[in-house]
Write a protein that holds these residues in place. Structure first.
Motif, PDB file in Angstrom:
ATOM      1  N   ILE A 179      35.880  22.608   2.363  1.00 42.07           N
ATOM      2  CA  ILE A 179      35.852  23.055   3.761  1.00 42.07           C
ATOM      3  C   ILE A 179      34.588  23.842   4.094  1.00 42.07           C
ATOM      4  CG2 ILE A 179      38.371  23.082   3.884  1.00 42.07           C
ATOM      5  CD1 ILE A 179      38.269  26.147   3.828  1.00 42.07           C
ATOM      6  N   THR A 180      33.815  24.208   3.078  1.00 42.70           N
ATOM      7  CA  THR A 180      32.553  24.911   3.329  1.00 42.70           C
ATOM      8  C   THR A 180      31.395  23.949   3.560  1.00 42.70           C
ATOM      9  OG1 THR A 180      33.325  26.734   1.925  1.00 42.70           O
ATOM     10  CG2 THR A 180      30.994  26.700   2.435  1.00 42.70           C
ATOM     11  N   LEU A 185      26.438  21.739   6.994  1.00 42.99           N
ATOM     12  CA  LEU A 185      25.947  20.760   7.967  1.00 42.99           C
ATOM     13  C   LEU A 185      25.647  21.452   9.298  1.00 42.99           C
ATOM     14  CD1 LEU A 185      28.395  17.775   7.277  1.00 42.99           C
ATOM     15  CD2 LEU A 185      25.937  17.796   6.830  1.00 42.99           C
ATOM     16  N   ARG A 186      26.529  22.341   9.702  1.00 39.84           N
ATOM     17  CA  ARG A 186      26.328  23.072  10.957  1.00 39.84           C
ATOM     18  C   ARG A 186      25.075  23.937  10.911  1.00 39.84           C
ATOM     19  NH1 ARG A 186      29.820  28.361  11.955  1.00 39.84           N
ATOM     20  NH2 ARG A 186      28.333  28.955  10.340  1.00 39.84           N
ATOM     21  N   MET A 262      37.989  24.313  10.980  1.00 41.12           N
ATOM     22  CA  MET A 262      37.733  24.178   9.540  1.00 41.12           C
ATOM     23  C   MET A 262      38.293  25.386   8.786  1.00 41.12           C
ATOM     24  SD  MET A 262      36.424  21.199   9.073  1.00 41.12           S
ATOM     25  CE  MET A 262      36.650  21.511   7.344  1.00 41.12           C
ATOM     26  N   ASP A 263      38.030  26.579   9.266  1.00 38.11           N
ATOM     27  CA  ASP A 263      38.615  27.763   8.630  1.00 38.11           C
ATOM     28  C   ASP A 263      40.137  27.753   8.779  1.00 38.11           C
ATOM     29  OD1 ASP A 263      36.337  28.890   7.591  1.00 38.11           O
ATOM     30  OD2 ASP A 263      35.965  30.214   9.307  1.00 38.11           O
ATOM     31  N   GLY A 264      40.602  27.217   9.895  1.00 39.96           N
ATOM     32  CA  GLY A 264      42.038  27.180  10.151  1.00 39.96           C
ATOM     33  C   GLY A 264      42.816  26.302   9.195  1.00 39.96           C
ATOM     34  N   THR A 265      42.130  25.432   8.432  1.00 41.27           N
ATOM     35  CA  THR A 265      42.832  24.616   7.438  1.00 41.27           C
ATOM     36  C   THR A 265      43.508  25.490   6.384  1.00 41.27           C
ATOM     37  OG1 THR A 265      40.786  24.364   6.135  1.00 41.27           O
ATOM     38  CG2 THR A 265      41.297  22.624   7.737  1.00 41.27           C
TER      39      THR A 265
END
Length: 283
Positions: A179-180, A185-186, A262-265
C-alpha cells in the motif's frame, strides 16, 4: 464537508486511527482483549500523530514552491493545528509510555530513532532525512509499521516469538509495502526534485504495479499458513480491495485517493477481519 475531511486527514488523526486499527487487529488475532490495552493503543495513536505531524511540517518547509501540490496548501492552512496536535500527542504518548511493560519501553527505542530520522533532517550539509536516501523510504515505512503494530503487542503481552508471531510480522511488512508503493507513484515529481531515487522512478509504473501484485499474491498465500480461515477470509477481502485500489492508483491525481483510500485499507482490513470471524462464529 471538504473542510472536515481535510481536518481528519491532514491533522493526522486518520492515519493515527489506521495505526490503532492495525495494532488492534494484531491483538485480536492473538486472542487478546482490545479494551484491556488502552496504554498500548494510546501510545500507538499519539506517537503516530506526532511522527506524521513532524513529517508534514518538515516536508512543507522542504517542498519546492514551484510544484503545485494541493495537499501542501492544505497542510499550510492547518500548520498551526498540526503543531498543537504534535504537542498534545507528545504529552499523551508520554503518559501511555509509563503504563507499558518495561520490555515494550525498551523496544520502543529503535522505531523512535528510525521514525525521527525519517522525518527530521540530520545527515550531511544538505540536512538530509532517512527518507531522502535512495530506495530506503518504502522499506523503512514497512518495517517500522510492522514493528509498532505487530512486534510491540507481541512483546507487551509476552506472546512467544514463534512461527505464528514471526509470520504475522512478515505478512504485515508485505502488506504495508504494497500500500506504500502507490505513494511513491504519487510523489514521483517531488522525489525527482529532491534527487531521491525510488522503485517507481527506477523500474517504471508498469513494473511497479507488477511488483505490487506479486507481493500482494504472496501475502494472500502467506496468510493462509498463519491464521485460521475465519481470519483469512477477511484478509483476502482486504487484499482484493487493495489490489483494485493499487491498480487504479497511477491514474489518480487527487490526494484523497491515497491519504484516505490507500491508507484506509488498514481500517478496512481490521473491519473485515472482525466481520468475517463474527459471521463464521455465528454459523
Amino acid at each position: 464537508m471538504a473542510k472536515f475531511i481535510n481536518f481528519l486527514l491532514y491533522s493526522n488523526i486518520y492515519i493515527a486511527l489506521c495505526a490503532v486499527a492495525m495494532t488492534a487487529q494484531t491483538l485480536y488475532v492473538f486472542d487478546i482483549s482490545v479494551p484491556t490495552s488502552p496504554a498500548l493503543l494510546g501510545l500507538v495513536f499519539f506517537s503516530t500523530l506526532v511522527i506524521y505531524a513532524l513529517h508534514r511540517l518538515v516536508s512543507l518547509s522542504k517542498v519546492d514552491k514551484n510544484l503545485k501540490v494541493e495537499r501542501f496548501n492544505v497542510i499550510e492552512t492547518y500548520q498551526r493545528h498540526i503543531q498543537i496536535y504534535a504537542a498534545l500527542g507528545t504529552i499523551g504518548g508520554g503518559v501511555c509510555f509509563f503504563f507499558l511493560a518495561r520490555t515494550t519501553q525498551y523496544a520502543l527505542v529503535l522505531p523512535a530513532i528510525l521514525s525521527l530520522g525519517y522525518v527530521i533532517p540530520f545527515m550531511g550539509n544538505k540536512k538530509l532525512r532517512l527518507r531522502d536516501v535512495h530506495f530506503i523510504k518504502i522499506f523503512l515505512i514497512a518495517i517500522v509499521w510492522s514493528y509498532v503494530t505487530v512486534l510491540l503487542p507481541i512483546l507487551e503481552y509476552g506472546i512467544p516469538l514463534e512461527e505464528q508471531a514471526i509470520g504475522a510480522i512478515i505478512e504485515r511488512i508485505l502488506f504495508i509495502f504494497v500500500i506504500t508503493l502507490p505513494f511513491d507513484l504519487r510523489d514521483w515529481e517531488i522525489d525527482k526534485k529532491n534527487g531521491v531515487r525510488t522503485i517507481p522512478a527506477t523500474i517504471g509504473v508498469k513494473k511497479t504495479l507488477q511488483l505490487a501484485f506479486f507481493i500482494l499474491v504472496l501475502w494472500m498465500l502467506g496468510v493462509t499458513q498463519i491464521y485460521t480461515w475465519s481470519i483469512v477470509v477477511g484478509l483476502w477481502g482486504s487484499g482484493i480491495t487493495t489490489g483494485i485500489l493499487v491498480y487504479y492508483s497511477p491514474q489518480q491525481k487527487h490526494d484523497y485517493y491515497f491519504t484516505a483510500l490507500m491508507d484506509g485499507t488498514m481500517l478496512l482490513q481490521y473491519g473485515l477481519v472482525l466481520l468475517s470471524t463474527a459471521s463464521m462464529l455465528s454459523n
